[in-house]
Design a protein around this motif. Structure first.
Motif, mmCIF file in Angstrom:
data_model
loop_
_atom_site.group_PDB
_atom_site.id
_atom_site.type_symbol
_atom_site.label_atom_id
_atom_site.label_comp_id
_atom_site.label_asym_id
_atom_site.label_seq_id
_atom_site.Cartn_x
_atom_site.Cartn_y
_atom_site.Cartn_z
ATOM 1 N N LEU A 88 -7.827 21.227 10.606
ATOM 2 C CA LEU A 88 -6.521 21.224 9.968
ATOM 3 C C LEU A 88 -5.818 19.924 10.325
ATOM 4 C CD1 LEU A 88 -5.295 24.840 10.855
ATOM 5 C CD2 LEU A 88 -6.461 24.106 8.771
ATOM 6 N N TYR A 89 -5.054 19.360 9.386
ATOM 7 C CA TYR A 89 -4.342 18.126 9.714
ATOM 8 C C TYR A 89 -2.989 18.090 9.025
ATOM 9 C CZ TYR A 89 -5.183 15.947 5.133
ATOM 10 O OH TYR A 89 -5.178 15.643 3.797
ATOM 11 N N ALA A 90 -2.107 17.277 9.582
ATOM 12 C CA ALA A 90 -0.800 17.007 8.979
ATOM 13 C C ALA A 90 -0.476 15.538 9.235
ATOM 14 C CB ALA A 90 0.278 17.907 9.556
ATOM 15 N N ARG A 91 0.239 14.941 8.287
ATOM 16 C CA ARG A 91 0.519 13.506 8.384
ATOM 17 C C ARG A 91 1.866 13.198 7.756
ATOM 18 N NH1 ARG A 91 -0.848 8.687 5.079
ATOM 19 N NH2 ARG A 91 -1.285 6.931 6.465
ATOM 20 N N VAL A 92 2.613 12.310 8.400
ATOM 21 C CA VAL A 92 3.826 11.753 7.815
ATOM 22 C C VAL A 92 3.691 10.239 7.912
ATOM 23 C CG1 VAL A 92 5.067 11.951 10.009
ATOM 24 C CG2 VAL A 92 6.343 11.655 7.883
ATOM 25 N N ALA A 93 4.034 9.541 6.845
ATOM 26 C CA ALA A 93 3.826 8.095 6.827
ATOM 27 C C ALA A 93 4.896 7.418 5.989
ATOM 28 C CB ALA A 93 2.438 7.756 6.265
ATOM 29 N N LYS A 94 5.213 6.187 6.375
ATOM 30 C CA LYS A 94 6.156 5.361 5.628
ATOM 31 C C LYS A 94 5.451 4.107 5.148
ATOM 32 C CE LYS A 94 10.358 2.551 6.156
ATOM 33 N NZ LYS A 94 9.697 1.236 6.014
ATOM 34 N N GLY A 95 5.642 3.779 3.863
ATOM 35 C CA GLY A 95 5.062 2.580 3.283
ATOM 36 C C GLY A 95 6.130 1.666 2.718
ATOM 37 N N THR B 212 0.799 -1.227 0.000
ATOM 38 C CA THR B 212 0.000 0.000 0.000
ATOM 39 C C THR B 212 0.833 1.279 0.000
ATOM 40 O OG1 THR B 212 -0.113 0.013 2.419
ATOM 41 C CG2 THR B 212 -1.858 -1.173 1.253
ATOM 42 N N PRO B 213 2.033 1.320 -0.576
ATOM 43 C CA PRO B 213 2.810 2.560 -0.508
ATOM 44 C C PRO B 213 2.171 3.730 -1.254
ATOM 45 C CG PRO B 213 3.874 0.976 -1.959
ATOM 46 C CD PRO B 213 2.782 0.243 -1.258
ATOM 47 N N ALA B 214 1.295 3.444 -2.229
ATOM 48 C CA ALA B 214 0.624 4.527 -2.957
ATOM 49 C C ALA B 214 -0.751 4.836 -2.381
ATOM 50 C CB ALA B 214 0.488 4.174 -4.435
ATOM 51 N N GLY B 215 -1.385 3.858 -1.753
ATOM 52 C CA GLY B 215 -2.715 4.076 -1.207
ATOM 53 C C GLY B 215 -3.581 2.848 -1.309
ATOM 54 N N VAL B 216 -4.866 3.040 -0.998
ATOM 55 C CA VAL B 216 -5.834 1.948 -0.960
ATOM 56 C C VAL B 216 -7.119 2.408 -1.632
ATOM 57 C CG1 VAL B 216 -7.300 0.540 0.548
ATOM 58 C CG2 VAL B 216 -4.896 0.897 1.128
ATOM 59 N N VAL B 217 -7.727 1.523 -2.416
ATOM 60 C CA VAL B 217 -9.084 1.713 -2.926
ATOM 61 C C VAL B 217 -9.964 0.692 -2.218
ATOM 62 C CG1 VAL B 217 -10.584 1.734 -4.930
ATOM 63 C CG2 VAL B 217 -8.222 2.523 -5.149
ATOM 64 N N LYS B 218 -10.969 1.181 -1.458
ATOM 65 C CA LYS B 218 -11.819 0.309 -0.635
ATOM 66 C C LYS B 218 -13.231 0.258 -1.208
ATOM 67 C CE LYS B 218 -11.543 0.030 3.931
ATOM 68 N NZ LYS B 218 -12.980 0.156 4.068
ATOM 69 N N PHE B 219 -13.747 -0.971 -1.338
ATOM 70 C CA PHE B 219 -15.122 -1.194 -1.750
ATOM 71 C C PHE B 219 -15.879 -1.796 -0.570
ATOM 72 C CE2 PHE B 219 -12.770 -0.981 -5.580
ATOM 73 C CZ PHE B 219 -13.631 -0.609 -6.597
ATOM 74 N N GLU B 220 -17.061 -1.286 -0.314
ATOM 75 C CA GLU B 220 -17.879 -1.803 0.774
ATOM 76 C C GLU B 220 -19.269 -2.119 0.225
ATOM 77 O OE1 GLU B 220 -18.055 -3.353 4.417
ATOM 78 O OE2 GLU B 220 -16.327 -2.175 3.761
ATOM 79 N N SER B 221 -19.635 -3.403 0.252
ATOM 80 C CA SER B 221 -20.927 -3.833 -0.279
ATOM 81 C C SER B 221 -22.063 -3.418 0.654
ATOM 82 C CB SER B 221 -20.953 -5.350 -0.449
ATOM 83 O OG SER B 221 -19.963 -5.794 -1.346
ATOM 84 N N ALA B 222 -23.244 -3.231 0.068
ATOM 85 C CA ALA B 222 -24.443 -3.022 0.883
ATOM 86 C C ALA B 222 -24.702 -4.285 1.701
ATOM 87 C CB ALA B 222 -25.637 -2.707 -0.016
ATOM 88 N N LYS B 223 -24.982 -4.119 2.972
ATOM 89 C CA LYS B 223 -25.090 -5.258 3.884
ATOM 90 C C LYS B 223 -26.547 -5.676 4.095
ATOM 91 C CE LYS B 223 -20.942 -3.982 6.520
ATOM 92 N NZ LYS B 223 -20.641 -2.812 5.668
ATOM 93 N N PRO B 224 -26.754 -6.914 4.514
ATOM 94 C CA PRO B 224 -28.106 -7.343 4.891
ATOM 95 C C PRO B 224 -28.608 -6.558 6.101
ATOM 96 C CG PRO B 224 -26.621 -9.233 4.639
ATOM 97 C CD PRO B 224 -25.766 -8.006 4.636
#
Length: 742
Positions: free
Chosen positions: A481-488, A148-160
């Motif tokens: 306001l936000y700031a973030r540093v991350a390592k992947g 996931t060093p570039a990111g994530v695409v998340k899909f969430e199905s409609a639930k019962p």
């Protein structure tokens, strides 16, 4: 842009309060996401996030579109494929992987219903009956972790749920296009509920083959998918069980010989997108199925989760790589110059992926909350690579096999601490251990390729620590306001396309790329404006990738070789804006700028073998190797813009007429690591239009739709080792759609 609009918004709000006392000004709904594995307001999460809701999905997927319809629909996201519908390649902030091998890893992870989809063939599962899609930009290596060093695409199905309901949708369009989908769900007992969802899409061939080859037409498909879910809701225990399946058959990506005018990136004179002349066999068959069990125990102050996933895929894709017929040494060939015939296929006869995650989280204990877990991944794959002789009745002329076992495990923890009522710190860490056992063999040599040999083996064993640290400061109830540093981190990759490896190549032609690591800095603002009539998210970012994994494909030797660049950098910004300009007009705007650069003065790759004009410096006259230092990353547009506008008008009792338009723009892109005049895709602008009528408070809808309404035609990728071969975007489609909700 926002400042002069403020007065208009304020005026609209005042007028609505001074007018009819029963009238309420239109406001934006709260968007809830699970980017941090908890349900939160998107405005409170210190990550650059874009979401796609159910109405947008219905609009963008009109006309039987596959997952590539998301490309350019949110900032910094690009999706393309040289396989067609079977094998999408995702890019976020310019980071992706152009490798077409079925063993390719991607730095953008796709997570479907909390289960990572590692194989590229799993990433194309259709998007239907979903609650939402989330695009999380930047390294997500703490809570998701798997490449996931570039990111994530998340899909969430409609639930019962315990409430009976569902929908049915039928669309018909050009080229005998059908798009049929629906879902139904409701209670089974007081504790159990279920939901079943189905999708069927088909389209006739719309490209004619003017050559008397094995295929008369191309670009048709027939695809179906289904999902069934069971939900148990107890006093302190919940279980969500999921089974899903996909079947797709049609034509593979259609390659077109010599469609690029030499010395330019224009189409050749007289180009006709509805016709080709090719002598190769073309088809794409894919079947996937899987299941998952998501369990949750409420332990009072803590909640324990277990997520078990199983996925499997089987496929075979075959195409005419030279895109034409015959060869230059024969009496008849074309279109244009065909140096030699090339026809190949890749298949996945055996595939299995098993994942298991255990996670425990605290339940609002006070100023400090945390979550921690264990993750396990086990994948076993076999890949067949075939070559065929188009000049001898399309007979088999080469066979190689790859096998890989990939095991990985990780332990992770994340927490958030309320420093004050207005300031919160978040941080996390993840330790990952990844092992690969790979072997490849040539069982039958291709002409001018590697001899029978093998197995050639590679074993990798690495570990790494990923982490992230962020802070959120609430200026007031509406502005954060936000700031973030991350390592992947991305584990090593192995490439074993041996059929065209030079005789005597090291290890038979198997290549390996070492691990890559990325560190990203990001800062932004998220705000609800004008009594929630508008919402904005804006951020700036900069990242550096050490040892980025790159793939040099094609070239004069028609090989695929993995490389590591010393350093790659990227920087830019992203903007998400939604606003009710009036109570009946909702506008959304997304925009991003991505400046990427390869920084490695000693890195050189083969140039094209098909007559293109390479503009990079050659290492030595006649070497055929070109220095790519300073080039942008392939398939990484600098600019991505998207715009939607929905205008509605009440009609009668519970009725509404609406007009919805959407537009997506991306700037120029390079197709390969080297830069050339021919293999550079032009800027592209595509739009959609939908006009519909809803009645009975939205339970029924009939609509006219059009996709790519300006009929824009662009070259979106190329094959560079033979001739100036390219492939193009989807054509204009239009049709009618009916939807009923119950």
């Amino acid at each position: 842009m926002l400042l002069p609009a403020a007065a208009a918004f304020a005026q609209d709000t005042t007028e609505s309060t001074q007018g009819d006392a029963t009238r309420q000004a239109a406001t934006l709904d709260t968007v809830e996401v699970t980017a941090q594995r908890r349900v939160e307001n998107v405005q409170d999460v210190p990550v650059s996030i874009s979401t796609v809701d159910t109405e947008q999905l219905a609009v963008l997927a009109s006309g039987g579109a596959d997952i590539r319809f998301l490309s350019g629909r949110v900032p910094s996201l690009n999706i393309e494929s040289s396989y067609g519908r079977a094998f999408p390649r995702f890019y976020i902030r310019g980071l992706g992987n152009t490798d077409f091998d079925l063993n390719a890893s991607q730095p953008v992870s796709l997570v479907y219903d909390e289960v990572v989809q590692e194989s590229p063939l799993l990433k194309g599962f259709p998007a239907f009956d979903l609650e939402r899609i989330e695009v999380l930009r930047g390294p997500q290596g703490t809570l998701f972790g798997r490449n996931t060093p570039a990111g994530v695409v998340k899909f969430e199905s409609a639930k019962p749920s315990q409430e009976f309901g569902g929908y049915a949708r039928v669309a018909y369009g050009t080229d005998n296009l059908w798009n049929v989908e629906g879902a139904v769900g409701g209670p089974l007992t007081e504790r159990w509920s279920a939901r079943a969802s189905v999708l069927y899409q088909r389209r006739d061939d719309w490209v004619d083959n003017t050559y008397p080859g094995p295929n008369e037409g191309f670009e048709g498909f027939d695809e179906s998918a289904a999902r069934v879910q069971f939900l148990y809701e107890g006093e302190a225990f919940e279980a969500l069980l999921n089974l899903h399946k996909r079947d797709m058959n049609g034509t593979a990506r259609l390659f077109r010989a010599n469609i690029i005018k030499p010395g330019t990136n224009d189409f050749v004179d007289g180009f006709d997108r509805d016709k080709v002349s090719t002598d190769g066999v073309n088809f794409s068959d894919l079947e996937t199925w899987g299941g998952s069990a998501r369990l949750r125990w409420n332990l009072g102050d803590y909640t324990l989760y277990s997520i078990t996933g199983y996925e499997t895929a089987e496929s075979l894709n075959r195409g005419d790589i030279d895109g034409g017929y015959g060869a230059v040494f024969l009496p008849d060939s074309g279109p244009g110059v065909i140096p030699f015939a090339s026809e190949s296929a890749d298949g996945l006869p055996d595939h299995r992926q098993v994942t298991q995650e255990f996670r425990i989280e605290s339940n609002e204990l006070g100023r400090f909350d945390w979550q921690a877990g264990l993750f396990w991944f086990d994948e076993d794959i076999t890949i067949d690579s075939f070559n065929f002789d188009s000049l001898a009745g399309n007979a088999l002329a080469g066979h190689a096999i790859q096998q890989q076992r990939n095991k990985a495990w990780a332990v992770f923890a994340s927490g958030d601490f309320d420093v004050t009522d207005a300031f919160q710190l978040r941080g996390g860490v993840r330790y990952t251990k990844d092992q690969k056992d790979f072997s490849a063999s040539v069982l039958e040599p291709a002409p001018f390729g590697a001899p029978v040999g093998g197995p050639y083996t590679v074993d990798t064993d690495v570990d790494d620590v990923s982490w992230d640290l962020s802070g959120v400061f609430a200026l007031n109830d509406d502005v954060n306001l936000y700031a973030r540093v991350a390592k992947g981190f991305r584990a090593p990759s192995v490439q074993g396309r041996l059929l065209f490896a030079a005789p005597g190549a090291p290890n038979g032609g198997v290549s390996t790329a070492d691990s890559e690591e990325v560190v990203s800095l990001e800062a932004g603002i998220k705000a609800d404006l004008w009594d929630r009539r508008a919402r904005i998210g804006f951020n700036v970012f900069r990242y550096q990738v050490d040892g980025q994994q790159l793939i040099a494909v094609g070239g004069q030797s028609n090989t695929a070789t993995l490389l590591n660049a010393d350093r790659t950098t990227g920087q830019g910004f992203e903007l998400d804006l939604q606003a009710y300009l009036t109570d009946s007009l909702l506008v959304t705007l997304g925009s991003s700028y991505n400046d990427t650069e390869i920084d490695d003065p000693g890195l050189a790759v083969p140039g094209c073998g098909g007559g293109c004009t390479v503009t990079d410096p050659e290492t030595a006259p006649g070497s055929g190797l070109f220095v790519i230092d300073g080039n942008t990353l392939p398939q990484a547009p600098e600019w991505v813009h998207n715009l939607t506008a929905r205008w509605s008008m009440p009609v009668g009792e519970g009725g509404e007429f609406y007009v919805y338009t959407d537009w997506a723009y991306r700037s120029e892109v390079n197709f390969f690591l080297y830069e050339s005049k021919e293999f550079r895709g032009k800027a592209s602008l595509e739009g959609g239009l939908r006009m519909g009528y809803l009645w009975r408070d939205g339970d029924y809808e009939v609509a006219l739709f059009g996709r790519n309404i300006t009929d824009t035609t662009r070259i979106v990728g190329g094959i560079d080792f033979n001739n100036l071969t390219g492939f193009i975007n989807e054509p204009r489609t239009y049709g009618v759609e009916f939807t009923a909700k119950f």
